[in-house]
Scaffold this motif. Structure first.
Motif, short mmCIF file in Angstrom:
data_model
loop_
_atom_site.label_atom_id
_atom_site.label_comp_id
_atom_site.label_asym_id
_atom_site.label_seq_id
_atom_site.Cartn_x
_atom_site.Cartn_y
_atom_site.Cartn_z
N LEU A 178 -6.35 2.24 -2.74
CA LEU A 178 -7.02 1.44 -1.72
C LEU A 178 -8.29 0.77 -2.24
O LEU A 178 -8.57 -0.39 -1.92
CB LEU A 178 -7.34 2.30 -0.50
CG LEU A 178 -6.13 2.77 0.31
CD1 LEU A 178 -6.55 3.71 1.42
CD2 LEU A 178 -5.37 1.58 0.90
N VAL B 159 0.84 -1.20 0.00
CA VAL B 159 0.00 0.00 0.00
C VAL B 159 0.87 1.25 0.00
O VAL B 159 0.68 2.17 -0.80
CB VAL B 159 -0.94 0.01 1.22
CG1 VAL B 159 -1.61 1.38 1.38
CG2 VAL B 159 -2.01 -1.08 1.10
N THR C 204 -2.04 4.58 5.47
CA THR C 204 -2.57 5.53 4.50
C THR C 204 -2.35 6.97 4.96
O THR C 204 -1.89 7.82 4.20
CB THR C 204 -4.07 5.30 4.27
OG1 THR C 204 -4.27 3.97 3.78
CG2 THR C 204 -4.64 6.30 3.27
#
Length: 290
Positions: A121, A16, A58
């Motif tokens: 995402l 990510v 994130t």
């Protein structure tokens, strides 16, 4: 799920962060910061550790992305993502491999930080809009609108059609043959009319100061390069960012990594990373997953 959730999801968290930042070094920093945060929370109160950890990564990646955006404005020459040596099984997950490709990572660079986070995402890691809203600090309605705009922008810029590893491998073998023999014929035959070449030396190694576009110019560029490379250069096929790429060696030292963008069977993009700061991990396989 037994064991420490952070260890369980670490590969996901790195992936990510890397897809948001395009830098393995910065992704590792973000994951380390997330671990420190994780060790300081009451984990018994965390109902969904995966979602919680992705949310932490994130937010930290968004903060880092805003710093990197300013830093990249001062970067010497074209900027390319840091290449990752990946295991062959990554290519079996077509969506993951596509999202890791240099071509797609460059498209993601055109998005705002929040658009990039939402796109990565939702489209790659299947995070729902409600959870996304928590991660980026927006309402679910706003996140849906951001996702829609990001999808439109990416669709307009990403490679057309299905990316074929076989076509990519064929093009790379043509370049490998040219390096070994000086014969450019096979490579020139598969250059798209609007092919673009980017080189990233980071101001440390010599590279193209700006993009070179057009099949004729690119052919002349490679002809001049082959004339100057000499016998000390070799190239080997490798799995990089989920697909085929070439690792270039010069006099036994790692010199560069070359990846390609293929559209309709023709080479539309050639990307060469020479910046040694981006090649320091090329001898170590990166652990990526969804």
């Amino acid at each position: 799920m037994s064991g420490d959730p952070f260890i369980t999801h670490r590969r996901l968290l790195f992936t990510v962060a890397y897809e948001m930042l395009g830098s393995a070094a910065d992704a590792e920093d973000v994951v380390q910061e997330a671990w420190l945060k994780w060790t300081n929370v009451d984990q018994a109160d965390v109902r969904d550790p995966r979602a919680f950890l992705v949310r932490i990564v994130t937010r930290k990646a968004l903060d880092q992305l805003r710093v990197l955006s300013r830093r990249r404005e001062e970067y010497v020459g074209p900027w390319l993502p840091e290449p990752l040596l990946t295991t062959p099984d990554v290519a079996e997950d077509v969506e993951l491999a596509d999202s890791l490709s240099t071509a797609v990572l460059l498209v993601l660079e055109t998005l705002t930080p929040t658009q990039r986070a939402v796109f990565v995402l939702h489209e790659v890691f299947d995070v729902g809009y409600d959870e996304l809203a928590k991660a980026v600090g927006k309402s679910p309605t706003a996140v849906r609108q951001i996702a829609h705009r990001a999808r439109e922008q990416v669709a307009a810029r990403r490679p057309r059609g299905i990316i074929s590893p076989a076509d990519t491998r064929k093009a790379l073998i043509a370049l490998q043959w040219a390096i070994a023999t000086g014969d450019l014929h096979d490579l020139v035959d598969i250059l798209a009319p609007d092919v673009v070449v980017l080189g990233d030396g980071g101001g440390i190694k010599q590279a193209l100061p700006r993009p070179v576009s057009g099949a004729d110019k690119v052919a002349r560029l490679f002809a001049a390069g082959l004339a100057g490379w000499g016998a000390g250069m070799t190239a080997e096929l490798a799995n990089v960012n989920g697909g085929p790429a070439l690792i270039i060696w010069l006099d036994g030292e790692l010199d560069s990594v070359v990846s390609m963008r293929i559209e309709d069977g023709l080479v539309s993009g050639i990307y060469t990373v020479r910046n040694p700061e981006k090649l320091s991990r090329m001898m170590q396989e990166a652990a990526v997953s969804r």
